[in-house]
Write an enzyme that holds these catalytic residues in place. Structure first.
Site, PDB file in Angstrom:
ATOM      1  N   HIS A 185      55.694  39.507  56.704  1.00 30.58           N
ATOM      2  CA  HIS A 185      54.788  38.841  56.364  1.00 30.58           C
ATOM      3  C   HIS A 185      54.877  38.348  55.000  1.00 30.58           C
ATOM      4  O   HIS A 185      54.731  37.578  54.305  1.00 30.58           O
ATOM      5  CB  HIS A 185      53.514  39.681  56.221  1.00 30.58           C
ATOM      6  CG  HIS A 185      52.030  39.804  55.162  1.00 30.58           C
ATOM      7  ND1 HIS A 185      52.324  39.922  54.000  1.00 30.58           N
ATOM      8  CD2 HIS A 185      51.361  38.921  55.906  1.00 30.58           C
ATOM      9  CE1 HIS A 185      50.926  39.579  52.919  1.00 30.58           C
ATOM     10  NE2 HIS A 185      49.933  39.492  55.008  1.00 30.58           N
TER      11      HIS A 185
ATOM     12  N   LYS B 297      46.325  28.329  67.860  1.00 31.60           N
ATOM     13  CA  LYS B 297      46.741  29.152  68.651  1.00 31.60           C
ATOM     14  C   LYS B 297      46.417  28.496  69.625  1.00 31.60           C
ATOM     15  O   LYS B 297      46.838  28.329  70.601  1.00 31.60           O
ATOM     16  CB  LYS B 297      46.262  30.617  68.312  1.00 31.60           C
ATOM     17  CG  LYS B 297      47.475  31.227  68.949  1.00 31.60           C
ATOM     18  CD  LYS B 297      46.156  33.155  68.747  1.00 31.60           C
ATOM     19  CE  LYS B 297      47.368  33.712  67.642  1.00 31.60           C
ATOM     20  NZ  LYS B 297      48.424  34.060  68.079  1.00 31.60           N
TER      21      LYS B 297
ATOM     22  N   MET C 185      43.296  37.549  59.330  1.00 27.79           N
ATOM     23  CA  MET C 185      41.982  38.456  60.607  1.00 27.79           C
ATOM     24  C   MET C 185      42.241  39.213  61.745  1.00 27.79           C
ATOM     25  O   MET C 185      43.456  39.240  61.201  1.00 27.79           O
ATOM     26  CB  MET C 185      41.491  36.871  60.952  1.00 27.79           C
ATOM     27  CG  MET C 185      41.054  35.698  59.646  1.00 27.79           C
ATOM     28  SD  MET C 185      39.753  34.156  60.564  1.00 27.79           S
ATOM     29  CE  MET C 185      41.232  33.142  61.225  1.00 27.79           C
TER      30      MET C 185
ATOM     31  N   ARG D   7      42.598  37.483  69.604  1.00 30.57           N
ATOM     32  CA  ARG D   7      43.384  37.045  68.439  1.00 30.57           C
ATOM     33  C   ARG D   7      42.584  36.650  68.490  1.00 30.57           C
ATOM     34  O   ARG D   7      42.004  35.483  69.026  1.00 30.57           O
ATOM     35  CB  ARG D   7      45.292  37.125  68.777  1.00 30.57           C
ATOM     36  CG  ARG D   7      45.292  37.983  69.690  1.00 30.57           C
ATOM     37  CD  ARG D   7      47.123  36.770  69.604  1.00 30.57           C
ATOM     38  NE  ARG D   7      48.204  37.428  70.438  1.00 30.57           N
ATOM     39  CZ  ARG D   7      48.661  38.588  70.482  1.00 30.57           C
ATOM     40  NH1 ARG D   7      48.931  39.108  69.048  1.00 30.57           N
ATOM     41  NH2 ARG D   7      49.626  39.493  70.922  1.00 30.57           N
TER      42      ARG D   7
ATOM     43  N   GLY E  91      47.962  36.705  59.154  1.00 34.98           N
ATOM     44  CA  GLY E  91      47.678  38.246  58.987  1.00 34.98           C
ATOM     45  C   GLY E  91      46.482  38.269  58.532  1.00 34.98           C
ATOM     46  O   GLY E  91      45.798  39.598  58.383  1.00 34.98           O
TER      47      GLY E  91
ATOM     48  N   ARG F 210      53.710  26.750  67.480  1.00 36.55           N
ATOM     49  CA  ARG F 210      53.106  26.106  65.939  1.00 36.55           C
ATOM     50  C   ARG F 210      54.398  24.917  65.697  1.00 36.55           C
ATOM     51  O   ARG F 210      54.943  25.843  65.548  1.00 36.55           O
ATOM     52  CB  ARG F 210      51.916  26.771  66.107  1.00 36.55           C
ATOM     53  CG  ARG F 210      52.952  27.825  63.935  1.00 36.55           C
ATOM     54  CD  ARG F 210      51.754  28.725  63.577  1.00 36.55           C
ATOM     55  NE  ARG F 210      52.958  29.200  63.272  1.00 36.55           N
ATOM     56  CZ  ARG F 210      52.249  30.845  62.222  1.00 36.55           C
ATOM     57  NH1 ARG F 210      51.188  30.774  62.219  1.00 36.55           N
ATOM     58  NH2 ARG F 210      53.035  31.461  61.931  1.00 36.55           N
TER      59      ARG F 210
ATOM     60  N   CYS G  28      47.607   5.968  32.967  1.00 39.88           N
ATOM     61  CA  CYS G  28      48.360   6.756  31.929  1.00 39.88           C
ATOM     62  C   CYS G  28      47.749   8.052  32.062  1.00 39.88           C
ATOM     63  O   CYS G  28      48.574   8.837  31.171  1.00 39.88           O
ATOM     64  CB  CYS G  28      48.488   5.701  30.567  1.00 39.88           C
ATOM     65  SG  CYS G  28      47.765   5.672  29.653  1.00 39.88           S
TER      66      CYS G  28
ATOM     67  N   TYR H  17      49.700  -0.222  38.850  1.00 40.92           N
ATOM     68  CA  TYR H  17      51.354   1.023  38.873  1.00 40.92           C
ATOM     69  C   TYR H  17      50.678   2.610  37.887  1.00 40.92           C
ATOM     70  O   TYR H  17      49.598   1.984  37.652  1.00 40.92           O
ATOM     71  CB  TYR H  17      52.088   0.516  37.432  1.00 40.92           C
ATOM     72  CG  TYR H  17      51.992   0.578  35.923  1.00 40.92           C
ATOM     73  CD1 TYR H  17      51.462   1.839  35.460  1.00 40.92           C
ATOM     74  CD2 TYR H  17      51.486  -0.022  36.012  1.00 40.92           C
ATOM     75  CE1 TYR H  17      51.012   1.428  33.672  1.00 40.92           C
ATOM     76  CE2 TYR H  17      50.663  -0.978  34.815  1.00 40.92           C
ATOM     77  CZ  TYR H  17      50.988  -0.377  33.289  1.00 40.92           C
ATOM     78  OH  TYR H  17      50.365   0.186  33.034  1.00 40.92           O
TER      79      TYR H  17
ATOM     80  N   SER I  18      44.756   0.096  31.109  1.00 43.11           N
ATOM     81  CA  SER I  18      45.647   1.006  31.051  1.00 43.11           C
ATOM     82  C   SER I  18      44.792   2.403  31.001  1.00 43.11           C
ATOM     83  O   SER I  18      43.293   2.363  30.468  1.00 43.11           O
ATOM     84  CB  SER I  18      47.000   1.721  30.279  1.00 43.11           C
ATOM     85  OG  SER I  18      47.573   2.655  30.786  1.00 43.11           O
TER      86      SER I  18
HETATM   87  C1  PEP Z   1      43.714   9.948  28.442  1.00 43.25           C
HETATM   88  O1  PEP Z   1      42.831   9.860  27.678  1.00 43.25           O
HETATM   89  O2  PEP Z   1      44.062   9.575  29.683  1.00 43.25           O
HETATM   90  C2  PEP Z   1      44.786   8.842  27.671  1.00 43.25           C
HETATM   91  C3  PEP Z   1      46.222   8.700  28.268  1.00 43.25           C
HETATM   92  O3  PEP Z   1      45.245   9.585  26.655  1.00 43.25           O
HETATM   93  P1  PEP Z   1      45.325  10.651  25.810  1.00 43.25           P
HETATM   94  O4  PEP Z   1      45.488  11.812  26.868  1.00 43.25           O
HETATM   95  O5  PEP Z   1      45.936  10.617  24.929  1.00 43.25           O
HETATM   96  O6  PEP Z   1      43.958  11.062  24.600  1.00 43.25           O
END
Ligand code: PEP
Ligand code: MG
Length: 897
Positions: free
Chosen positions: A452, A22, A102, A91, A100, A335, A849, A869, A781
């Site tokens: 609010h 503010k 404070m 304020r 709201g 703001r 993954c 990825y 992975s």
């Molecule tokens: C993991 O362990 O991150 C994974 C992808 O395998 P899972 O969740 O099947 O153990």
């Protein structure tokens, strides 16, 4: 000498850390030449000092004195001057907006002497006494800790005596009497008279704002919003201007565009003869901004002009508070405004078209959390027809179904018991925060889009319908009466649609969001402005991102959806389901087999079934990579439960009977395979090494499927992934065996197979020896679920419910490390393994993954760590694409607060 006080002419919008949001923006507007009542900001540093030492820094008093005389100079009024009194507002204003949460105190400087000056100066006795009673109420409540209800009771009694419901019905004499009664309440409750000395008032108010940083509700809000607890708040002290000086004065709040839909054009609410808090609190029903034209055309024009300037200057949606005091417009706040998820996308697109921002900036203005929200289901409009009770104001989008509760305690209690609830209130106050957190949706009978309830619900991403005035709320009887006469009690089911404002009786079925329908290919890009904006920003993210996005999918349906949602392959196909259902019996046979022959027979029976599964998935993803992970969980997970078998056995024994031979063999096997810590037991690659032929069967089924598809002219791209590798030797053995299978199948089918073999990195040892493993593996992975479990020694199945809440409360971490990557620990292992792996094998492909692959903050981390990825559930694929694009812009995190 440390500087704790900044005049508004001294700061700018980039000083939010020091001056709060503010204060920094008031300074910015002042320096833009926009009319802002003069004032100063006491810094967050002063607040931190106070919170640490329990007293304000020594330098503060003199700096406040100097700043006060500057305001006196600018206004030509005197603080405490009986003839020409200066009144002040005090304020809070932290770096991040905490609506709201404070304290605010208005009309500081009024006392028995200055009140006469104010009457004389304004010629408006009613206004003067109204201001005085408001001061005592706000100061009494927030600074002196007097129960606010005591003041409200007095007002209610006065209104009742006049048979009025509106505070405007009280005249000067009434308000003078109210003021005297208020003073008596303060004296009685605190044992001291109300402080008359203006300077004492301002000093106490400043301290009270500092203290309000640490109220329970402020702490809860910060935890919810992940705002650090050590920032402190700044305090803004400013000359009062009055929207309640009579019928020619106004106060209001406005947005430079619609914060709910993103539509272009100013949007707001205002009230005549009122102070700012009245608009937000919904005490009277506010009027739409355009109608201000008929009240005061010149001031309206000024306002629209200033709003356009502010948008041009901030290059973003601004929200503002304004007051018109007898024809003169004053800006009290601006703001960058909060907006719904949908509005964020729509607005970002519009602003690019208007030339305010470029596409990169537009992309940085939206985030994955917002996109996730847009993918929530909506009510099925056709099913809902006929059941609508009323329509209120669409304050925060989404569809929420739940049981009515009328207070926040009940909301919390019922939610703790697993109920989904809709919190129904006349209007909400900051005290309702915990109820709002607990509720599935919020319904109020008063207040507009800037109330609010609306502001807080939008901030939380919670569905909210406001101002459903046709509903009669009887809090004493705990009933809600609809215009059709139907009466709802606590516990009755209702459905609220925050996108249209409609309230329905009972449970309304929900349907996919248009954004999901667009991803599914069911609606076109130009379906509506939101879908177009999402398409446009995601396309830009795709152009920008370095990270590729794959999906975790185990079935052809999921694979197809992932592909529609933009996945560039499957990063993890778990094969567990291929051992379930009818196939359980074969797994039992496999485990119970006496010798090689029995085991191979069971595997031979499983193979064609698995081949069928692989065929379908590879076909669905034709041309794109599909990483198939070989079986991971301990085999006994596919057998009957040990405890149940024990009970069965005990019951049989008690009856003098015994288990039949097959059952007894199963029982023996389960007993033999029982593990105290199955997550650390015979699972992953260990299974593949111990149960001869198991992994080979899976690899063969996959290779055969690929070979068949190649022969049919398709382009399958399978990859084999070994789970839970800890050492390069495990990998080498499995790699060799896989290669043998490929050669067999190539010979058998007369095709050439090119199937990369890689490994999960989900054991710390594998991460630390990644260089060695990478010499053998074609890809890594990261299984960050297991890697988190094994790095922290936290059971992924148990601890989140057990004690993570307490850990988060204690600040040990801000968010569960299973949800968002722990950069310093697990993240460091990811970084080490990525660097060492790529150094050893420049062709190594590295993905993630685990669940973190779809988490915005984690995606930014993986991008920076050099991962190639991420792979996540199909529904998170668009979120990952968006965040990967944002990460490529160099956005530090996923936060756009
Ligand atoms: C993991 O362990 O991150 C994974 C992808 O395998 P899972 O969740 O099947 O153990
Ligand atoms: Mg795992």
């Amino acid at each position: 000498m440390p500087k704790y006080v900044y005049d508004f002419t001294e700061g700018n919008k980039d000083q939010k850390d020091l001056l709060g949001g503010k204060g920094a923006n008031l300074a910015e507007m002042t320096n833009m030449g926009i009319p802002v009542p003069p004032g100063f900001t006491v810094t967050t540093e002063a607040c931190k000092y106070y919170l640490h030492h329990g007293s304000v820094p020594d330098e503060l008093a003199d700096q406040v004195t100097a700043a006060l005389s500057q305001i006196e100079k600018n206004t030509g009024k005197g603080f405490g001057d009986a003839d020409n009194p200066l009144l002040l507002s005090v304020r809070s204003g932290a770096k991040f907006s905490m609506p709201g949460m404070m304290d605010t105190v208005l009309n500081i400087g009024l006392n028995n002497e200055t009140i006469d000056g104010l009457v004389a100066l304004t010629g408006n006795e009613r206004f003067a006494w109204d201001s005085y009673r408001r001061l005592i109420h706000m100061f009494g409540d927030t600074v002196l800790g007097v129960d606010g209800e005591l003041f409200e009771d007095v007002m209610d009694a006065e209104k009742d005596a006049k048979g009025a419901t509106n505070d405007l019905a009280l005249d000067a004499k009434d308000l003078k009497r109210v003021t005297e009664k208020y003073k008596a309440i303060v004296a009685e409750q605190t044992g001291e008279p109300f402080p008359d000395d203006p300077r004492t008032q301002v000093d106490l108010a400043i301290k009270s704002v500092f203290d309000s940083w640490n109220t329970d509700r402020a702490i809860l809000y910060r935890r919810q919003e992940r705002i650090p607890g050590d920032l402190g708040t700044a305090v803004n002290v400013q000359a009062m201007v009055f929207g309640n000086m009579g019928g020619d004065s106004y106060t209001g709040v406005a947005f430079t565009r619609d914060p709910a839909s993103g539509a272009q054009g100013a949007y707001g609410d205002w009230l005549a003869d009122a102070q700012g808090e009245d608009v937000v609190a919904g005490i009277r029903n506010a009027q739409p901004l355009v109608e201000l034209q008929s009240a005061d055309q010149a001031a309206y024009d000024d306002l629209i002009d200033i709003m356009a300037r502010l948008e041009g200057h901030y290059r973003d949606l601004c929200d503002i508070e304004f007051t018109i005091e007898r024809g003169k417009l004053w800006m009290l706040q601006t703001r960058v405004g909060k907006r719904t998820a949908g509005a964020a996308f729509v607005m970002a697109g519009h602003m690019v078209d208007e030339g305010l921002i470029d596409m990169d900036e537009a992309l940085s203005r939206v985030n994955g959390a917002q996109l996730t929200q847009l993918m929530f289901p909506h009510f099925d409009a056709s099913a809902a027809r006929g059941a609508a009770l009323t329509t209120g104001i669409a304050a925060s989008p989404g569809a929420a179904v739940g049981r009515i509760v009328f207070d926040s305690d009940t909301a919390e209690e019922w939610a703790d018991n697993g109920e989904t609830v809709i919190l129904v209130r006349r209007e909400t106050t900051p005290d309702d925060l915990k109820g709002m957190v607990a509720a599935n949706g919020i319904l109020t009978t008063r207040g507009g889009k800037t109330s609010h309830a609306a502001v807080v619900a939008r901030g939380m991403g919670k569905t909210c319908v406001c101002g459903a005035e046709e509903l009669e709320l009887n809090l004493a009887a705990r009933t809600l009466k609809a215009p059709d006469g139907s009466v709802f009690n606590q516990g009755d089911l209702v459905s609220i649609d925050g996108t249209s404002g409609t309230v329905f009786a009972g449970e309304v079925p929900v349907q996919d969001s248009p954004v999901v329908q667009y991803f599914e290919g069911k609606v076109a890009v130009d379906h509506d402005p939101l879908v177009s904006a999402v398409h446009r920003l995601l396309t830009h993210a795709d152009e920008k991102r370095r990270l590729r996005v794959r999906a975790n999918a185990d079935t052809p349906d999921d694979a197809q959806r992932a592909r529609r949602f933009g996945a560039e392959g499957i990063g993890l196909c778990r094969t567990e389901h291929m051992f379930l259902g009818d196939r359980r019996q074969l797994v039992e046979n496999l485990i119970l087999a006496d010798g090689d022959e029995g085991r191979m027979a069971a595997l031979d029976a499983l193979r064609p079934m698995q081949k069928g599964d692989y065929l379908e998935i590879l076909e669905a993803m034709d041309g794109l990579p599909v990483i198939v992970r070989l079986l991971d969980p301990p085999l006994h997970e596919f057998l009957p439960d040990y405890t149940e078998l024990e009970v069965e056995w005990a019951l049989a024994r008690a009856k003098g009977a015994r288990l039949d031979d097959d059952r007894a063999r199963v029982f023996d096997a389960v007993h033999r395979m029982h593990e105290q810590n199955p997550m650390l037991g015979l699972r992953g690659v260990r299974l593949g090494l111990v149960i001869e032929g198991l992994y080979e069967m899976q690899v063969k089924a996959l290779s055969e499927a690929a070979a068949e598809l190649i022969k049919a002219g398709k382009s399958p791209r399978p990859e084999v992934m070994i789970p839970l590798t800890a050492t390069v030797q495990e990998f080498e053995i499995m790699h060799d065996r896989s290669e043998k299978v490929f050669a067999e199948v190539e010979a058998e089918y007369g095709v050439t197979l090119d199937i990369p073999v890689g490994t999960m990195i989900e054991v710390p040892r594998a991460a630390l020896t990644a260089g060695e493993i990478a010499e053998q593996a074609e890809f890594f992975s990261f299984g960050t679920n297991d890697l988190t479990q094994m790095t922290w020694a936290f059971s992924r199945d148990d601890v989140e419910g057990e004690f993570f809440g307490r850990y988060i409360e204690l600040g040990i971490f801000g968010v569960s490390p299973f949800e968002s990557i722990d950069p310093a620990g697990v993240g460091r292992l990811v970084k080490i393994a990525t660097d060492d792996g790529k150094a050893a094998n420049t062709d190594l492909e590295v993905g993630v993954c685990g669940e973190h692959g779809g988490d915005p903050a984690s995606i930014h981390f993986f991008d920076a760590a050099g991962v190639d990825y991420v792979s996540c559930s199909p529904f998170r694929v668009p979120v990952a694409r968006l965040e990967a694009g944002r990460a490529a812009l160099g956005e530090g995190g996923s936060d756009t607060r």
